[in-house]
Design an enzyme around this catalytic site. Structure first.
Site, PDB file in Angstrom:
ATOM      1  N   GLY A  21       0.796  -1.212   0.000  1.00  0.00           N
ATOM      2  CA  GLY A  21       0.000   0.000   0.000  1.00  0.00           C
ATOM      3  C   GLY A  21       0.832   1.266   0.000  1.00  0.00           C
ATOM      4  N   LYS A  46       3.202   9.143   7.060  1.00  0.00           N
ATOM      5  CA  LYS A  46       4.220   9.631   6.138  1.00  0.00           C
ATOM      6  C   LYS A  46       4.414   8.615   5.018  1.00  0.00           C
ATOM      7  CE  LYS A  46       7.054  12.730   8.953  1.00  0.00           C
ATOM      8  NZ  LYS A  46       8.440  13.077   9.346  1.00  0.00           N
ATOM      9  N   ALA A  84      -6.083  -3.693  -0.357  1.00  0.00           N
ATOM     10  CA  ALA A  84      -5.315  -4.836   0.159  1.00  0.00           C
ATOM     11  C   ALA A  84      -5.605  -4.956   1.651  1.00  0.00           C
ATOM     12  CB  ALA A  84      -3.821  -4.643  -0.077  1.00  0.00           C
ATOM     13  N   LYS A 166      -8.015 -16.157   1.847  1.00  0.00           N
ATOM     14  CA  LYS A 166      -7.907 -15.447   0.575  1.00  0.00           C
ATOM     15  C   LYS A 166      -8.935 -15.961  -0.427  1.00  0.00           C
ATOM     16  CE  LYS A 166      -4.527 -12.817   1.864  1.00  0.00           C
ATOM     17  NZ  LYS A 166      -4.808 -11.390   2.159  1.00  0.00           N
ATOM     18  N   LEU A 191       4.311 -15.107  -3.306  1.00  0.00           N
ATOM     19  CA  LEU A 191       4.929 -14.704  -2.040  1.00  0.00           C
ATOM     20  C   LEU A 191       5.733 -13.432  -2.252  1.00  0.00           C
ATOM     21  CD1 LEU A 191       5.792 -15.355   0.925  1.00  0.00           C
ATOM     22  CD2 LEU A 191       7.714 -16.627  -0.063  1.00  0.00           C
TER      23      LEU A 191
END
Length: 302
Positions: A21, A46, A84, A166, A191
């Site tokens: 992200g 930040k 995500a 998932k 991965l």
């Protein structure tokens, strides 16, 4: 650079506090987007050293995926969402209950998108573990790709909780997106490698079996970020995209990864046959690679 039509777009990244992200936020700003960075309570304010308020194109929101109104606030005025899931602080480990948590979060986010008139496209981050797990994987005659799903009962039987979570979460997101008429694409990443990778990563449950079946794949951060932005910007993108740029299918690859994860454990001796054995790759990412051909990356140094 991004196509001119994207320069003035406003998009939301949620959760923007994770590795994916936060890098997405940086790259999208670099490409000219205005970004709503939605972070959970533990998230940093930040991005690439720039604090909220220092960049007029960056606005940071505290958005909890279990707080519907906070999601709505973060999405306001945005044309796209990069979503995500990051486990909440009080439930970091993947266990048999995590699927319920992750499904609920995804349901809230997709429903909020349906209630936000400006949202044109959602890029949903999933995992290759939602594709690779099934009974008797060695008997699969052809490559596995985006058309395949992991078997939920198989995941439960062998306690593959991350894969189960998932799989159920992505299926829930797809069902709701189709019902609400939302334009969604998913990126099913391998991965994620890098300095933060550890032996506790839930993706690694069943790593030996994935290796033997030719389905153990990894992806580096820049490639994963490029894939997300590419499927968002390309108007022809659709459905799911299996995303990886390395296959662990040689003994040398497996040993190298083991050394990275457990540096204090000595590597086992290997025979000549083991050292030269190459396991047939059983995953195909041709769909994504075809889309990436004309994509102009602006990779950041990592």
């Amino acid at each position: 650079m991004a196509p001119a039509s994207f320069h003035h777009e406003k998009v939301c990244v949620m959760d923007a506090s994770g590795r994916l992200g936060s890098t997405l936020v940086d790259r999208l700003l670099q490409r000219g987007y205005t970004v709503h960075a939605a972070v959970q309570g533990h998230g940093d304010l930040k991005f690439n050293g720039v604090a909220a308020g220092e960049n007029k194109k960056l606005k940071v929101f505290r958005a909890d995926p279990f707080d519907y109104q906070s999601i709505i606030d973060a999405l306001k005025g945005c044309s796209g969402l990069f979503y995500a899931f990051e486990p909440p602080e009080d439930h970091l480990a993947y266990d048999e209950f995590m699927a319920e948590v992750e499904v609920r979060a995804a349901h809230n986010v997709i429903e909020a998108c349906a209630q936000t008139d400006t949202i044109d496209k959602v890029v949903f981050t999933s995992s290759a573990t939602a594709i690779v797990w099934r009974d008797t994987p060695q008997s699969v005659a052809s490559d596995l790709d985006e058309r395949h799903w992991s078997d939920e009962n198989f995941c439960r039987k062998f306690k593959l909780w991350e894969a189960l979570s998932k799989t159920l979460t992505e299926k829930t997101a797809w069902a709701l997106a189709m019902d609400r008429g939302i334009n969604m694409v998913s990126v099913n990443g391998g991965l994620l490698t890098g300095p933060h990778l550890s032996i506790t990563n839930p993706y690694l449950k069943g790593a030996a079996e994935m290796y033997e079946a030719g389905t153990f794949v990894t992806v580096d951060l820049n490639f994963l970020v490029d894939a997300h932005i590419c499927v968002f910007e390309d108007v022809s993108s659709y459905g799911r995209y299996l995303c990886f740029n390395h296959v662990i299918n040689r003994h040398e690859d497996a040993v190298q990864l083991a050394r990275l994860l457990t540096p204090s454990v000595p590597s086992p001796a290997q025979s000549y046959e083991e050292a030269n054995m190459i396991i047939q790759q059983k995953l195909s990412n041709k769909k994504l690679n075809k889309l990436l051909v004309d994509f102009e990356s602006e990779a950041l140094e990592t």
